[in-house]
Motif scaffolding. Structure first.
Motif, short mmCIF file in Angstrom:
data_model
loop_
_atom_site.label_atom_id
_atom_site.label_comp_id
_atom_site.label_asym_id
_atom_site.label_seq_id
_atom_site.Cartn_x
_atom_site.Cartn_y
_atom_site.Cartn_z
N LEU A 198 -1.31 -2.49 -0.93
CA LEU A 198 -2.02 -2.73 -2.28
C LEU A 198 -2.12 -1.24 -3.16
O LEU A 198 -1.59 -1.25 -4.38
CB LEU A 198 -3.45 -3.18 -2.14
N LEU A 199 -2.13 -0.24 -2.36
CA LEU A 199 -2.21 1.16 -2.94
C LEU A 199 -0.93 1.42 -3.55
O LEU A 199 -0.60 2.07 -4.51
CB LEU A 199 -2.63 2.00 -2.05
N ASN A 200 0.26 1.21 -2.66
CA ASN A 200 1.57 1.38 -3.16
C ASN A 200 1.89 0.54 -4.53
O ASN A 200 2.45 1.26 -5.10
CB ASN A 200 2.54 0.90 -2.15
N ARG A 201 1.52 -0.67 -4.43
CA ARG A 201 1.96 -1.40 -5.66
C ARG A 201 1.13 -1.03 -6.96
O ARG A 201 1.47 -1.06 -8.05
CB ARG A 201 1.86 -2.92 -5.54
N GLY A 202 -0.20 -0.70 -6.55
CA GLY A 202 -1.19 -0.36 -7.70
C GLY A 202 -0.75 1.11 -8.27
O GLY A 202 -0.88 1.33 -9.53
N SER A 203 -0.05 1.89 -7.48
CA SER A 203 0.24 3.29 -7.96
C SER A 203 1.38 2.97 -8.87
O SER A 203 1.76 3.84 -9.94
CB SER A 203 0.75 4.04 -6.79
N LEU A 204 2.35 2.12 -8.38
CA LEU A 204 3.65 1.84 -9.07
C LEU A 204 3.30 1.32 -10.42
O LEU A 204 3.91 1.95 -11.45
CB LEU A 204 4.58 0.96 -8.19
N ARG A 205 2.47 0.41 -10.70
CA ARG A 205 2.02 -0.09 -11.93
C ARG A 205 1.25 0.65 -12.66
O ARG A 205 1.50 0.78 -13.93
CB ARG A 205 1.10 -1.55 -11.51
N LEU A 206 0.66 1.75 -12.20
CA LEU A 206 -0.07 2.80 -13.07
C LEU A 206 0.93 3.43 -13.60
O LEU A 206 0.83 3.93 -14.83
CB LEU A 206 -1.03 3.30 -11.98
N ASN A 207 1.75 4.12 -12.93
CA ASN A 207 2.81 4.72 -13.36
C ASN A 207 4.02 3.91 -14.16
O ASN A 207 4.69 4.55 -15.18
CB ASN A 207 3.79 5.43 -12.04
N ASP A 208 3.85 2.91 -14.10
CA ASP A 208 4.84 1.92 -15.20
C ASP A 208 4.19 1.40 -16.38
O ASP A 208 4.94 0.73 -17.06
CB ASP A 208 5.35 0.69 -14.28
N GLY A 209 2.89 1.93 -16.39
CA GLY A 209 2.37 1.66 -17.69
C GLY A 209 1.46 0.28 -17.69
O GLY A 209 1.52 -0.32 -19.00
N ARG A 210 1.13 -0.23 -16.41
CA ARG A 210 0.36 -1.42 -16.51
C ARG A 210 -0.86 -1.02 -15.93
O ARG A 210 -1.29 -1.54 -14.65
CB ARG A 210 1.08 -2.33 -15.74
N PRO A 211 -1.81 -0.42 -16.94
CA PRO A 211 -3.05 -0.01 -15.88
C PRO A 211 -4.08 -1.17 -15.60
O PRO A 211 -4.74 -1.20 -14.50
CB PRO A 211 -3.89 0.85 -16.95
N LYS A 212 -4.03 -2.45 -16.29
CA LYS A 212 -4.86 -3.48 -15.89
C LYS A 212 -4.61 -4.12 -14.49
O LYS A 212 -5.49 -4.26 -13.60
CB LYS A 212 -4.76 -4.60 -16.89
N ASP A 213 -3.16 -4.24 -14.60
CA ASP A 213 -2.75 -4.69 -13.17
C ASP A 213 -2.70 -3.91 -11.96
O ASP A 213 -3.04 -4.13 -10.89
CB ASP A 213 -1.19 -5.20 -13.08
N ALA A 214 -2.60 -2.36 -12.36
CA ALA A 214 -2.70 -1.66 -11.47
C ALA A 214 -4.34 -1.49 -10.78
O ALA A 214 -4.48 -1.26 -9.63
CB ALA A 214 -2.74 -0.21 -11.97
N LEU A 215 -5.28 -1.55 -11.71
CA LEU A 215 -6.56 -1.49 -11.24
C LEU A 215 -6.98 -2.53 -10.56
O LEU A 215 -7.78 -2.50 -9.56
CB LEU A 215 -7.42 -1.65 -12.78
N LYS A 216 -6.57 -3.85 -10.95
CA LYS A 216 -6.89 -4.93 -9.82
C LYS A 216 -6.19 -4.66 -8.43
O LYS A 216 -7.10 -5.08 -7.31
CB LYS A 216 -5.91 -6.31 -10.40
N ASP A 217 -5.24 -4.20 -8.37
CA ASP A 217 -4.61 -3.78 -7.05
C ASP A 217 -5.37 -2.66 -6.35
O ASP A 217 -6.01 -2.93 -5.17
CB ASP A 217 -3.15 -3.32 -6.85
N LEU A 218 -5.66 -1.73 -7.04
CA LEU A 218 -6.64 -0.76 -6.43
C LEU A 218 -7.94 -0.95 -6.08
O LEU A 218 -8.74 -0.37 -5.01
CB LEU A 218 -6.53 0.79 -7.46
N GLU A 219 -8.54 -1.98 -6.86
CA GLU A 219 -9.90 -2.21 -6.64
C GLU A 219 -9.92 -3.13 -5.22
O GLU A 219 -10.82 -2.82 -4.22
CB GLU A 219 -10.41 -3.11 -7.62
N GLU A 220 -8.81 -3.77 -5.08
CA GLU A 220 -8.96 -4.75 -3.91
C GLU A 220 -8.40 -3.65 -2.70
O GLU A 220 -8.74 -3.90 -1.58
CB GLU A 220 -7.61 -5.71 -3.92
N SER A 221 -7.65 -2.82 -2.88
CA SER A 221 -7.22 -1.66 -1.98
C SER A 221 -8.36 -1.14 -1.42
O SER A 221 -8.43 -0.57 -0.19
CB SER A 221 -6.40 -0.74 -2.64
N ALA A 222 -9.38 -0.57 -2.16
CA ALA A 222 -10.72 0.00 -1.96
C ALA A 222 -11.57 -0.90 -1.05
O ALA A 222 -12.11 -0.35 -0.14
CB ALA A 222 -11.48 0.55 -2.85
N VAL A 223 -11.69 -2.14 -1.42
CA VAL A 223 -12.30 -3.14 -0.66
C VAL A 223 -11.59 -3.29 0.88
O VAL A 223 -12.36 -3.27 1.86
CB VAL A 223 -12.31 -4.42 -1.39
#
Length: 365
Positions: A198-223
């Motif tokens: 989830l961290l990998n996909r979230g980081s990719l989405r963050l760098n690809d200009g998709r902050p909302k999708d990135a945040l969803k992945d990164l919130e779940e990654s933290a959990v």
């Protein structure tokens, strides 16, 4: 930042054959009955002989006809029932075979091939590693880490869209595997580093200009991580910041900084700007000063230092620091699109930097 590389593992199996139904045989007796009925019906219309035999002939003829019709009806029932049974048999659909199990640890040829890919990746030969991992996903499409490793190679080669598809395959397989183990009691080993996928996909989405999708992945990654993790916190803080959640971003940055306090990192600059946005200007400036000591010539550090000094009423120092940025790099900070999309500065930092740009003559007032 580039997504973290992942460790890996796997397993493999195939499915069972299906059965088929043979059509029933034709009821030959039904045809004989139909023929008898046809011949008996024709005798009903035959001309009887003269005299007293007419009544007897008619009586006998009616009896023969009734007998023939009854026989034909029974035969017809038999002939009708058989095709109905045949249609029922043909309509039965066998259940599809179950999919192969989700694999967490490699075995056999897949293990050997996957190991070759990891060696190539560690040597920096990403094109060769990409070819190996692509082959692994074709041979073992239910192997979690074949997909995640393919995604890592695709990221390293700049193919972010394909990498997201590979990471998504890994995420979906890992999620399903953990559901089997935790919820359905099937046993086996969990996909323990789900949070990394989830961290990998979230980081990719963050760098690809998709902050909302990135945040969803990164919130779940933290959990899924279940405890503070500096890398997860840094990326989630950045995602929260880019979505305008500055208080949450400040909390994540603060915990991440406390976990890495002996080594100043580039993300500390982001933390300083978030604090500035929240109005904690003194804390922001103090944190910035530590970043300046570690990265004194970085253009973005100088630009941020100029903006914060301007907010403190030190415009001469701010302008002097701003003009130390090489011309080509400095003019990027005049471009609002660059500040908005590329470096994604908070609003108050952009406002103060604009004042410095005007004072330095790069912008008209």
């Amino acid at each position: 930042m580039a997504p973290a590389m992942i460790a890996s593992a796997l397993l493999l199996l195939l499915a069972a054959p299906s059965s088929a139904f043979a059509p029933p045989s034709v009821n030959v007796a039904s045809k004989a009955g139909s023929t008898e009925a046809a011949s008996s019906r024709s005798s009903l219309f035959a001309s009887p002989s003269d005299g007293d035999d007419v009544a007897a002939t008619e009586t006998r003829t009616r009896r023969e006809v009734l007998t023939a019709v009854a026989s034909a009806a029974l035969s017809a029932l038999g002939s009708v029932s058989t095709p109905n049974l045949a249609l029922a048999d043909e309509d039965v659909v066998t259940a599809p075979p179950p999919p192969p199990p989700i694999e967490v640890y490699p075995t056999g040829d897949v293990k050997k091939l996957y190991g070759e890919g990891r060696v190539l990746e560690s040597q920096g030969n990403m094109n060769a590693a990409l070819r190996i991992y692509s082959k692994v996903t074709k041979i073992a499409p239910r192997f979690v880490y074949g997909w995640s490793s393919l995604g890592n190679a695709q990221v390293a080669l700049g193919d972010l869209r394909s990498a997201e598809g590979s990471y998504t395959e890994a995420v979906d397989l890992c999620r399903a595997k953990n559901a089997e183990v935790d919820g359905e009691g099937r046993g086996g080993r969990r996909c323990d580093d789900f949070y990394v996928l989830l961290l990998n996909r979230g980081s990719l989405r963050l760098n690809d200009g998709r902050p909302k999708d990135a945040l969803k992945d990164l919130e779940e990654s933290a959990v899924e991580r279940g405890r503070p993790d500096a890398l997860v916190l840094q990326n989630r803080a950045r995602a929260r910041e880019m979505n305008g959640y500055y208080f949450g971003a400040d909390q994540d940055y603060s915990v991440a900084i406390s976990m890495t306090s002996n080594e100043v990192s580039p993300f500390w600059l982001r933390a300083a700007m978030v604090r500035f946005q929240l109005g904690n200007t003194d804390d922001a400036f103090n944190l910035l000063r530590r970043v300046e000591v570690r990265f004194p010539e970085a253009p973005e550090v100088r630009a941020a230092g100029a903006a914060m000094r301007a907010s403190r009423g030190e415009m001469d120092d701010a302008r002097a620091l701003y003009l130390k940025i090489p011309d080509r790099a400095r003019l990027r900070f005049v471009d609002n699109d660059y500040l908005e999309r590329t470096v994604a500065w908070p609003p108050k930092m952009k406002e103060k930097l604009r004042e410095v740009s005007v004072a330095a003559g790069d912008l008209s007032s």
